[in-house]
Design a protein around this motif. Sequence first.
Motif, PDB file in Angstrom:
ATOM      1  N   MET A   1       1.121 -54.644  31.016  1.00 15.06           N
ATOM      2  CA  MET A   1       1.519 -54.616  29.630  1.00 15.06           C
ATOM      3  C   MET A   1       0.672 -55.576  28.792  1.00 15.06           C
ATOM      4  N   GLN A   2      -0.322 -56.153  29.370  1.00 15.17           N
ATOM      5  CA  GLN A   2      -1.185 -57.092  28.667  1.00 15.17           C
ATOM      6  C   GLN A   2      -2.063 -56.394  27.639  1.00 15.17           C
ATOM      7  N   GLN A   3      -2.466 -55.161  27.884  1.00 12.33           N
ATOM      8  CA  GLN A   3      -3.377 -54.452  26.976  1.00 12.33           C
ATOM      9  C   GLN A   3      -2.824 -54.309  25.559  1.00 12.33           C
ATOM     10  N   PRO A   4      -1.580 -53.846  25.362  1.00 11.62           N
ATOM     11  CA  PRO A   4      -1.069 -53.754  23.985  1.00 11.62           C
ATOM     12  C   PRO A   4      -1.029 -55.120  23.293  1.00 11.62           C
ATOM     13  N   GLU A   5      -0.671 -56.148  24.031  1.00  9.51           N
ATOM     14  CA  GLU A   5      -0.639 -57.494  23.453  1.00  9.51           C
ATOM     15  C   GLU A   5      -2.041 -57.938  23.051  1.00  9.51           C
ATOM     16  N   ASP A   6      -3.018 -57.656  23.898  1.00  8.85           N
ATOM     17  CA  ASP A   6      -4.405 -57.995  23.576  1.00  8.85           C
ATOM     18  C   ASP A   6      -4.865 -57.258  22.323  1.00  8.85           C
ATOM     19  N   ASP A   7      -4.493 -55.979  22.214  1.00 10.11           N
ATOM     20  CA  ASP A   7      -4.851 -55.192  21.024  1.00 10.11           C
ATOM     21  C   ASP A   7      -4.225 -55.791  19.767  1.00 10.11           C
ATOM     22  N   LEU A   8      -2.964 -56.185  19.866  1.00  7.90           N
ATOM     23  CA  LEU A   8      -2.288 -56.794  18.722  1.00  7.90           C
ATOM     24  C   LEU A   8      -2.954 -58.103  18.325  1.00  7.90           C
ATOM     25  N   ARG A   9      -3.317 -58.903  19.314  1.00  3.88           N
ATOM     26  CA  ARG A   9      -3.978 -60.183  19.025  1.00  3.88           C
ATOM     27  C   ARG A   9      -5.358 -59.953  18.399  1.00  3.88           C
ATOM     28  N   GLN A  10      -6.055 -58.918  18.838  1.00  6.23           N
ATOM     29  CA  GLN A  10      -7.348 -58.583  18.251  1.00  6.23           C
ATOM     30  C   GLN A  10      -7.176 -58.146  16.790  1.00  6.23           C
ATOM     31  N   ARG A  11      -6.184 -57.305  16.539  1.00  8.73           N
ATOM     32  CA  ARG A  11      -5.921 -56.868  15.157  1.00  8.73           C
ATOM     33  C   ARG A  11      -5.527 -58.058  14.275  1.00  8.73           C
ATOM     34  N   LEU A  12      -4.739 -58.982  14.823  1.00  8.59           N
ATOM     35  CA  LEU A  12      -4.358 -60.173  14.079  1.00  8.59           C
ATOM     36  C   LEU A  12      -5.590 -61.008  13.733  1.00  8.59           C
ATOM     37  N   ALA A  13      -6.504 -61.150  14.671  1.00  9.01           N
ATOM     38  CA  ALA A  13      -7.736 -61.900  14.413  1.00  9.01           C
ATOM     39  C   ALA A  13      -8.558 -61.229  13.312  1.00  9.01           C
ATOM     40  N   GLU A  14      -8.616 -59.906  13.331  1.00  6.02           N
ATOM     41  CA  GLU A  14      -9.357 -59.169  12.297  1.00  6.02           C
ATOM     42  C   GLU A  14      -8.708 -59.347  10.927  1.00  6.02           C
ATOM     43  N   VAL A  15      -7.382 -59.290  10.877  1.00  2.00           N
ATOM     44  CA  VAL A  15      -6.672 -59.483   9.611  1.00  2.00           C
ATOM     45  C   VAL A  15      -6.903 -60.904   9.100  1.00  2.00           C
ATOM     46  N   ASP A  16      -6.808 -61.892   9.983  1.00  2.00           N
ATOM     47  CA  ASP A  16      -7.053 -63.277   9.585  1.00  2.00           C
ATOM     48  C   ASP A  16      -8.466 -63.458   9.041  1.00  2.00           C
ATOM     49  N   GLU A  17      -9.433 -62.797   9.678  1.00  2.00           N
ATOM     50  CA  GLU A  17     -10.818 -62.885   9.220  1.00  2.00           C
ATOM     51  C   GLU A  17     -10.969 -62.288   7.815  1.00  2.00           C
ATOM     52  N   ARG A  18     -10.340 -61.158   7.581  1.00  2.00           N
ATOM     53  CA  ARG A  18     -10.406 -60.533   6.254  1.00  2.00           C
ATOM     54  C   ARG A  18      -9.751 -61.413   5.194  1.00  2.00           C
ATOM     55  N   ILE A  19      -8.605 -61.986   5.533  1.00  2.00           N
ATOM     56  CA  ILE A  19      -7.925 -62.889   4.601  1.00  2.00           C
ATOM     57  C   ILE A  19      -8.838 -64.071   4.268  1.00  2.00           C
ATOM     58  N   ASP A  20      -9.485 -64.608   5.267  1.00  5.21           N
ATOM     59  CA  ASP A  20     -10.387 -65.744   5.061  1.00  5.21           C
ATOM     60  C   ASP A  20     -11.557 -65.366   4.152  1.00  5.21           C
TER      61      ASP A  20
END
Length: 74
Positions: A1-20
């Motif tokens: 079940m690590q893959q969905p969590e990794d995907d979510l963390r990747q999307r969060l990093a992308e959103v944070d980058e866009r906000i920055d």
Amino acid sequence: MQQPEDDLRQRLAEVDERIDRIGKRFAAGYGSDADRAGWLAWLRDLETRRAELLATLAEIDAAAAGQAGEADAS
């Protein structure tokens, strides 16, 4: 079940980058008033998405902690 969590963390990093990036545009004073109004709307959408991702990750973490607690109790 690590893959969905990794995907979510990747999307969060992308959103944070866009906000920055958008925040840096605001701080530097780039763009017209119309540009900044659009960026502000985009920032609101990104902040909403960020909150949703954080909530989902918190649920996953809580479920994992609960499963770990159950395994320890067995």
